[in-house]
Design a protein around this motif. Structure first.
Motif, short mmCIF file in Angstrom:
data_model
loop_
_atom_site.label_atom_id
_atom_site.label_comp_id
_atom_site.label_asym_id
_atom_site.label_seq_id
_atom_site.Cartn_x
_atom_site.Cartn_y
_atom_site.Cartn_z
N UNK A 176 0.83 -1.21 0.00
CA UNK A 176 0.00 0.00 0.00
C UNK A 176 0.86 1.25 0.00
N UNK A 177 1.90 1.25 0.82
CA UNK A 177 2.80 2.41 0.88
C UNK A 177 3.51 2.62 -0.45
N UNK A 178 3.92 1.53 -1.10
CA UNK A 178 4.62 1.64 -2.37
C UNK A 178 3.70 2.18 -3.47
N UNK A 179 2.46 1.74 -3.48
CA UNK A 179 1.50 2.25 -4.47
C UNK A 179 1.25 3.73 -4.24
N UNK A 180 1.08 4.13 -2.99
CA UNK A 180 0.84 5.55 -2.68
C UNK A 180 2.01 6.40 -3.14
N UNK A 181 3.23 5.93 -2.91
CA UNK A 181 4.42 6.68 -3.34
C UNK A 181 4.52 6.74 -4.85
N UNK A 182 4.25 5.61 -5.52
CA UNK A 182 4.41 5.52 -6.97
C UNK A 182 3.45 6.43 -7.72
N UNK A 183 2.21 6.55 -7.22
CA UNK A 183 1.19 7.26 -7.98
C UNK A 183 0.77 8.59 -7.37
N UNK A 184 1.44 9.01 -6.29
CA UNK A 184 1.05 10.26 -5.63
C UNK A 184 1.14 11.45 -6.58
N UNK A 185 2.15 11.49 -7.42
CA UNK A 185 2.37 12.65 -8.27
C UNK A 185 1.65 12.58 -9.61
N UNK A 186 1.08 11.42 -9.94
CA UNK A 186 0.51 11.25 -11.28
C UNK A 186 -0.99 11.04 -11.29
N UNK A 187 -1.62 10.91 -10.12
CA UNK A 187 -3.06 10.69 -10.08
C UNK A 187 -3.76 11.85 -9.40
N UNK A 188 -5.03 12.02 -9.73
CA UNK A 188 -5.86 13.05 -9.11
C UNK A 188 -7.02 12.37 -8.39
N UNK A 189 -7.83 13.17 -7.70
CA UNK A 189 -8.98 12.61 -6.99
C UNK A 189 -9.98 11.97 -7.94
N UNK A 190 -9.95 12.41 -9.21
CA UNK A 190 -10.89 11.85 -10.19
C UNK A 190 -10.44 10.50 -10.71
N UNK A 191 -9.16 10.17 -10.55
CA UNK A 191 -8.63 8.92 -11.07
C UNK A 191 -9.01 7.75 -10.15
N UNK A 192 -9.30 6.62 -10.77
CA UNK A 192 -9.67 5.44 -10.01
C UNK A 192 -8.50 4.46 -9.98
N UNK A 193 -8.37 3.79 -8.85
CA UNK A 193 -7.40 2.72 -8.70
C UNK A 193 -8.18 1.45 -8.34
N UNK A 194 -8.03 0.42 -9.14
CA UNK A 194 -8.67 -0.86 -8.86
C UNK A 194 -7.70 -1.74 -8.08
#
Length: 260
Positions: A176-194
């Motif tokens: 979970x921490x790795x995913x948060x770090x990886x996508x923190x700068x490239x996703x917005x609140x509108x983006x979905x993560x499955x």
């Protein structure tokens, strides 16, 4: 801490607990004057092993975990009506174990659960081909689960440029921490993560991801509490498969306690 959590998890498996109880019972019966108590403990451990290895008991234990998040198919229309295909930023497939052995086919290098999760992830990627397919999980030696899974995904048609590997994460919290770090700068609140993982593991995984500030959409797979009835002679007997189901339950209960 990671080592001790894995050691405790191994000792708290149902078969380990029953064997410990049997050894204690034998020692009490053979070496003390409390022979009846020792024999009673042996009998109780034997009956417990039979019960937790029987599908009605195993299914009733795992069903509450698996029922917390419905299959993604029931949410597909809602996701497609509110999200454009390019707004599904990532499909995260959590690791489920494996072994790096070049003498084996790639599909045999992931555990059965890990392979089920990956196949579901690839299936979802075909519905949202603009998304990144995220494979994760480390191994103690050799290539990581993430790398093995990525290779299989490529063989199944996912372009290499659409795969992100998280090779160092050793458990759910680290994933979970790795995913948060990886996508923190490239996703917005509108983006979905499955989020793809086993149905019984999904409640703990969702809590870990929410703790990291993510709000993924659950896409559970590898369900074990399937509808059954007493149609075959084997349905009346304990089985190793159903014992494994109970083992998954204890693993999740322990994981939830450890996460607290």
């Amino acid at each position: 801490m990671f080592f001790f959590s894995k050691l405790a998890g191994a000792l708290l498996k149902p078969l380990s607990l029953v064997l410990i109880a049997l050894v204690i019972g034998l020692l009490i019966a053979a070496l003390t004057r409390y022979r009846r108590a020792g024999l009673s403990l042996i009998a109780a451990a034997t009956v417990t092993l039979a019960l937790v290895s029987w599908w009605p008991v195993a299914n009733s234990l795992i069903a509450p975990l698996e029922a917390q998040y419905p299959p993604f198919a029931s949410q597909l229309d809602a996701v497609q009506s509110t999200k454009a295909p390019d707004e599904v930023a990532a499909i995260v497939v959590l690791g489920g174990g494996g072994i790096d052995d070049p003498n084996l086919p790639a599909s045999a290098q992931l555990s059965a659960i890990g392979l089920q999760r990956l196949v579901e992830g690839v299936r979802l990627w075909r519905q949202f081909p603009m998304a990144q397919l995220v494979t994760s999980g480390a191994l103690s030696e050799g290539r990581s689960q993430a790398e093995i899974a990525a290779g299989i995904a490529i063989d199944l048609g996912v372009p290499d440029g659409h795969i992100t590997q998280l090779r160092k994460a050793r458990n759910t919290e680290e994933e979970a921490a790795a995913v948060a770090t990886e996508f923190a700068a490239t996703t917005t609140d509108a983006d979905a993560v499955l989020l793809v993982t086993s149905a019984s593991h999904m409640p703990r995984a969702m809590r870990a991801f929410m703790h990291e500030g993510l709000n993924p959409i659950a896409a559970p797979t590898a369900h074990r509490a399937v509808a059954r009835s007493f149609n075959r002679p084997s349905d009346f007997a304990p089985s190793a498969t159903d014992l494994a189901t109970t083992e998954h339950v204890l693993h999740e209960w322990f994981g939830q306690v450890w996460a607290w």
